[in-house]
Structures are given as C-alpha cells and as structure tokens.
Write a protein that holds these residues in place. Structure first.
Motif, PDB file in Angstrom:
ATOM      1  N   ASP A 278       0.832  -1.188   0.000  1.00 44.36           N
ATOM      2  CA  ASP A 278       0.000   0.000   0.000  1.00 44.36           C
ATOM      3  C   ASP A 278       0.878   1.254   0.000  1.00 44.36           C
ATOM      4  N   HIS A 279       2.189   1.053  -0.212  1.00 47.85           N
ATOM      5  CA  HIS A 279       3.141   2.152  -0.368  1.00 47.85           C
ATOM      6  C   HIS A 279       3.819   2.007  -1.730  1.00 47.85           C
ATOM      7  N   LEU A 280       3.961   3.122  -2.405  1.00 47.84           N
ATOM      8  CA  LEU A 280       4.493   3.137  -3.762  1.00 47.84           C
ATOM      9  C   LEU A 280       5.395   4.362  -3.903  1.00 47.84           C
ATOM     10  N   PHE A 281       6.422   4.256  -4.769  1.00 52.22           N
ATOM     11  CA  PHE A 281       7.408   5.320  -4.915  1.00 52.22           C
ATOM     12  C   PHE A 281       7.637   5.626  -6.388  1.00 52.22           C
ATOM     13  N   THR A 282       7.783   6.912  -6.697  1.00 53.08           N
ATOM     14  CA  THR A 282       8.033   7.337  -8.069  1.00 53.08           C
ATOM     15  C   THR A 282       9.133   8.387  -8.084  1.00 53.08           C
ATOM     16  N   CYS A 283       9.866   8.461  -9.209  1.00 56.82           N
ATOM     17  CA  CYS A 283      10.893   9.494  -9.363  1.00 56.82           C
ATOM     18  C   CYS A 283      10.805  10.077 -10.755  1.00 56.82           C
ATOM     19  N   SER A 284      11.362  11.278 -10.916  1.00 54.82           N
ATOM     20  CA  SER A 284      11.067  12.028 -12.128  1.00 54.82           C
ATOM     21  C   SER A 284      12.225  12.908 -12.578  1.00 54.82           C
ATOM     22  N   GLU A 285      12.119  13.310 -13.826  1.00 57.89           N
ATOM     23  CA  GLU A 285      13.019  14.286 -14.420  1.00 57.89           C
ATOM     24  C   GLU A 285      12.930  15.632 -13.703  1.00 57.89           C
ATOM     25  N   ASP A 286      11.824  15.893 -13.033  1.00 58.35           N
ATOM     26  CA  ASP A 286      11.667  17.180 -12.355  1.00 58.35           C
ATOM     27  C   ASP A 286      12.437  17.259 -11.035  1.00 58.35           C
ATOM     28  N   GLU A 293       0.944   6.701  -0.478  1.00 60.13           N
ATOM     29  CA  GLU A 293       0.440   5.741   0.494  1.00 60.13           C
ATOM     30  C   GLU A 293      -1.082   5.764   0.530  1.00 60.13           C
ATOM     31  N   THR A 294      -1.653   4.572   0.504  1.00 57.25           N
ATOM     32  CA  THR A 294      -3.087   4.447   0.713  1.00 57.25           C
ATOM     33  C   THR A 294      -3.324   4.287   2.201  1.00 57.25           C
ATOM     34  N   SER A 295      -4.321   4.946   2.747  1.00 53.98           N
ATOM     35  CA  SER A 295      -4.533   5.010   4.188  1.00 53.98           C
ATOM     36  C   SER A 295      -5.729   4.184   4.598  1.00 53.98           C
ATOM     37  N   SER A 296      -5.586   3.491   5.749  1.00 49.75           N
ATOM     38  CA  SER A 296      -6.709   2.661   6.210  1.00 49.75           C
ATOM     39  C   SER A 296      -6.877   2.699   7.717  1.00 49.75           C
ATOM     40  N   GLY A 297      -6.248   3.675   8.376  1.00 51.47           N
ATOM     41  CA  GLY A 297      -6.530   3.873   9.800  1.00 51.47           C
ATOM     42  C   GLY A 297      -5.673   3.105  10.755  1.00 51.47           C
ATOM     43  N   SER A 298      -4.600   2.440  10.315  1.00 48.85           N
ATOM     44  CA  SER A 298      -3.744   1.677  11.207  1.00 48.85           C
ATOM     45  C   SER A 298      -2.441   2.415  11.433  1.00 48.85           C
ATOM     46  N   ASP A 299      -1.562   1.801  12.226  1.00 50.33           N
ATOM     47  CA  ASP A 299      -0.255   2.394  12.472  1.00 50.33           C
ATOM     48  C   ASP A 299       0.638   2.231  11.263  1.00 50.33           C
ATOM     49  N   ALA A 300       1.701   2.992  11.242  1.00 46.39           N
ATOM     50  CA  ALA A 300       2.630   2.935  10.119  1.00 46.39           C
ATOM     51  C   ALA A 300       3.430   1.650  10.151  1.00 46.39           C
ATOM     52  N   PRO A 301       3.785   1.109   8.994  1.00 47.20           N
ATOM     53  CA  PRO A 301       4.693  -0.024   8.960  1.00 47.20           C
ATOM     54  C   PRO A 301       6.063   0.387   9.473  1.00 47.20           C
ATOM     55  N   SER A 302       6.851  -0.598   9.896  1.00 51.52           N
ATOM     56  CA  SER A 302       8.106  -0.303  10.571  1.00 51.52           C
ATOM     57  C   SER A 302       9.078   0.486   9.721  1.00 51.52           C
ATOM     58  N   PHE A 303       9.045   0.320   8.400  1.00 54.27           N
ATOM     59  CA  PHE A 303      10.042   1.007   7.586  1.00 54.27           C
ATOM     60  C   PHE A 303       9.789   2.504   7.490  1.00 54.27           C
ATOM     61  N   LEU A 304       8.633   2.986   8.007  1.00 51.01           N
ATOM     62  CA  LEU A 304       8.367   4.423   8.010  1.00 51.01           C
ATOM     63  C   LEU A 304       8.391   5.016   9.412  1.00 51.01           C
ATOM     64  N   GLN A 305       8.583   4.186  10.449  1.00 53.22           N
ATOM     65  CA  GLN A 305       8.569   4.702  11.802  1.00 53.22           C
ATOM     66  C   GLN A 305       9.750   5.636  12.023  1.00 53.22           C
ATOM     67  N   GLY A 306       9.516   6.643  12.838  1.00 50.48           N
ATOM     68  CA  GLY A 306      10.565   7.605  13.120  1.00 50.48           C
ATOM     69  C   GLY A 306      10.423   8.867  12.301  1.00 50.48           C
ATOM     70  N   ARG A 307       9.560   8.844  11.281  1.00 46.47           N
ATOM     71  CA  ARG A 307       9.312  10.050  10.507  1.00 46.47           C
ATOM     72  C   ARG A 307       8.319  10.943  11.239  1.00 46.47           C
ATOM     73  N   ASN A 308       8.184  12.153  10.806  1.00 41.49           N
ATOM     74  CA  ASN A 308       7.210  13.092  11.343  1.00 41.49           C
ATOM     75  C   ASN A 308       5.847  12.411  11.402  1.00 41.49           C
ATOM     76  N   SER A 309       5.194  12.444  12.556  1.00 42.54           N
ATOM     77  CA  SER A 309       3.950  11.691  12.724  1.00 42.54           C
ATOM     78  C   SER A 309       2.879  12.122  11.740  1.00 42.54           C
ATOM     79  N   SER A 310       2.897  13.390  11.334  1.00 38.74           N
ATOM     80  CA  SER A 310       1.884  13.851  10.393  1.00 38.74           C
ATOM     81  C   SER A 310       2.082  13.241   9.021  1.00 38.74           C
ATOM     82  N   MET A 311       3.277  12.667   8.780  1.00 41.55           N
ATOM     83  CA  MET A 311       3.557  12.081   7.491  1.00 41.55           C
ATOM     84  C   MET A 311       3.417  10.567   7.498  1.00 41.55           C
ATOM     85  N   MET A 312       3.187   9.997   8.684  1.00 46.70           N
ATOM     86  CA  MET A 312       3.148   8.546   8.774  1.00 46.70           C
ATOM     87  C   MET A 312       1.956   7.970   8.025  1.00 46.70           C
TER      88      MET A 312
END
Length: 384
Positions: A278-286, A293-312
């Motif tokens: 439910d997480h996807l990444f893209t990169c660009s010439e810009d 990320e698609t959201s469903s009301g649960s906690d963040a997966p471990s690979f995103l923990q530690g980031r700003n909570s508003s971004m989790m």
C-alpha cells in the motif's frame, strides 16, 4: 485525480560523490527467511567515456572498512567495465545481475561475494538490432531462471540464464519503442511502449500478437516504466512522459482505473514496496522522489517509523497472502481521493532523479547531480 501532496525534507539523506553519471540502481535481494537488512546495491552508468557496473555496500561486509566509516557512506566493493550505457539493471538472484545495454546486448554478471569481484557469466550480443545496426536494449525483467528483454527495435526476447541460446523472440511485438517490461506470471510479461500502450504477452501462445492491449485514451503519451503489485498480479502501476501515475487492473477493461497527477516532467521509475504494497514510490526528471500511500486507519509499517507523525502512513503492512481491503485501495478510483497521501522525500531540487529502488525497511534511490567533485549517489533511509 490529484492527491494531496505533503513535503518532508528527510533528515537522513547522505550523498556519495562518484565520477560517473548513474542511470540505474538496484538492491541486492536478501533471503526471504533472513531478518538481515539489505546492505549491498548495484549501480550502472551512462553517457560516460567508459561506463561501469558497480557494487556498493552500506554494511559490515565492505572489505574490512570500519563500521563507523560506513554509516551513511556507501563504499565501493567492486566494479567492471560495461559496453555502452546501462539502460536497465536487475538482480536475477543474490549472486547474478543482468544489464541492458545501449549496444543492444544483454549481459549476465556473476557477483563473487568472497573475493568481491564481478565477472561476465554470459552475454547475448546484438540481442536487439535493426537490419544493419544495433538497437538499444531498453529494459530487462527477471524471474529466475527466465529473463526477458525489450528494446527500441520492438522485439521481445526470452532467455534462460543458464542457456547460451535464446529461447524465443517475438520479432514484431511492437512498431514503436518498448520502454519497459515486467513479469506478471511465469509465462506472461507486460510491456509499455512509446505510444501509451500496455501489451500483455503469453509465451504459451504462438505468433506475434499480444494476448491483451491496454491504452490511455486521448493523446498517445509515451509510457516509460511499469511495476506489478507484489501480492496481486493483476494490479500494475505505470508512469510516463506526462508525469501521471496510472493504476491498472489487467483483468478488467482496457483503460486505467486511476489517473493521478504526480510529477511535472517525465516519470522514470515506479515501484511498489515489496512487503508493504500500500506504499508506492516514483521518481522524475523534475528532481522529485514521491512516496504514495493508501490510508486505512492503522499504524505505520516499521520502515516508516521515526518520521514526522503527520507524514506517517495509516496503513498496516499487507500480509503475504494479501489483504483485499488494503490492496483494493489502489483501484478505488475517485473514492480513494481521501485515502491517498503523497510525500516529497527529497529537498527541492531541479536535476533529474533517474532511478530508485526499495527493499526491506530502506529506500535506495539515487540522484544524478552535477557537483564540483562529480555526481552524487544519494541514499535515503526511513526510521533513522
């Protein structure tokens, strides 16, 4: 559809200056049963006088280098010359890499971890060609022991890594350039081309006709990249010249389910997270690297923990068998507007991000930036 975009300048960004332009980067796969985090990745170069395939480490196996020296500083393990630009790069397995060359060649390299060297295991010269000249090989995909390549010549070529001969060639697969390819199943691959089409190829069928054609309506915008959902084989994501992110269900209809405004220039790569789809990444010439990320009301997966909570992310990791309530969010069309968040993962910049890869709890991406001392290989980690 335009998702809400949030900007986060990550604290854990490190740069390694190298003397070459980097076109592709890929993590070396780790065993599914292993708890070890990925430590080794490969890069390929382009537009240099002498192009190279390089293997780097951010772990303890970097040839006696002190661990404290490795933190945030990738170390070169080994390298070898590469004929032509590296237009694509994939790991066939833990010890073998496959490259696609601008010369039309497809090459399998053997990585010798003990001696930290690379050697050519086999090369298919002129796998892609015109009548009187070589044609660039633009993409490769691996499903060990099979691998498939595509090129500017519109050919789809199937190989077995341990066989010197070519297993099958679809000579007239496309009248336009094929930019990328991915395996859907053992006998099926999906290609994207320069006129905005996806074509499904079933190697069990004879002839040169695709089993299915999907396309965007309106202008024939070139598609540059494609990736398959790791749990649901029928869901794929594509990106192209207009910077749009498209989500497709190859089982139903011939048009994308979701179209999202992503980048202001060409999208070069798109990747689902292999264990948190439910997480996807893209990169660009810009110059941007986006996390979707698609959201469903649960906690963040471990690979995103530690980031700003508003971004989790509010999505839980999908189980191996797939959780349809999470996975189908990519196919919800307009109803998913409130459940999709986008985060900028790099500071503002203007130069292209050519390639990214994601594995385990880390995101490996690189940005080609001209600096005083060369070009930068940039590493991003979440949870540091």
């Amino acid at each position: 559809m335009k998702a809400g975009v949030r900007r986060e300048e990550m604290d854990c960004i490190n740069a390694k200056y190298v003397s070459q332009k980097i076109s592709k980067t890929r993590w070396r796969p780790v065993s599914a049963a292993s708890l070890q985090q990925p430590e080794v990745f490969a890069t390929g170069s382009w537009d240099n006088e002498d192009n190279k395939l390089c293997v780097w480490s951010v772990g303890e196996n970097a040839g006696g280098i002190m661990e404290e020296e490795l933190e945030g500083d990738p170390q070169l393990l080994c390298e070898c010359d590469h004929g032509g630009d590296v237009l694509d790069l994939q790991f066939l397995d833990q010890d073998r890499l496959v490259t696609a060359s601008s010369t039309g060649a497809v090459t399998v390299y053997k990585l010798h971890p003990d001696s930290q060297t690379l050697s050519v295991a086999h090369v298919w010269d002129q796998a892609h060609h015109y009548q009187s000249a070589n044609a660039p090989c633009t993409g490769v995909a691996c499903n060990s022991p099979e691998l498939v390549s595509v090129g500017e010549d519109g050919r789809v070529v199937l190989y077995k890594a341990d066989q010197r001969g070519i297993v099958r060639v679809i000579e007239n697969a496309d009248s336009s350039t094929i930019h990328a390819v991915t395996f859907l199943r053992t006998t099926e691959v999906l290609t994207v081309n320069s006129i905005g089409q996806l074509k499904l190829w079933d190697f069990r069928q004879q002839g040169s006709e695709p089993a299915q054609i999907l396309a965007l309506t309106g202008d024939r915008v070139p598609l540059h990249c494609v990736d398959q959902h790791p749990n649901q084989q029928h869901i794929v994501a594509t990106g192209g010249q207009d910077g749009m992110l498209c989500i497709w269900d190859v089982r139903q209809g011939n048009m994308p389910f979701s179209l999202m405004e992503a980048h202001s220039a060409e999208m070069w790569e798109v990747h689902f997270h292999p264990t948190n789809p439910d997480h996807l990444f893209t990169c660009s010439e810009d110059g941007s690297l986006l996390h979707w990320e698609t959201s469903s009301g649960s906690d963040a997966p471990s690979f995103l923990q530690g980031r700003n909570s508003s971004m989790m992310s509010r999505s839980a990791a999908a189980p191996a068998g797939g959780n349809q309530s999470l996975i189908s969010a990519w196919l919800n069309g307009d109803s998913s507007k409130g459940r999709l968040e986008t985060t900028h993962m790099l500071p503002s910049q203007t130069l292209s991000v050519n390639s990214l890869d994601v594995l385990g709890q880390d995101i490996r991406f690189k940005n080609v930036c001209l600096k005083q001392n060369g070009y930068s290989l940039t590493k991003g980690e979440s949870g540091c």
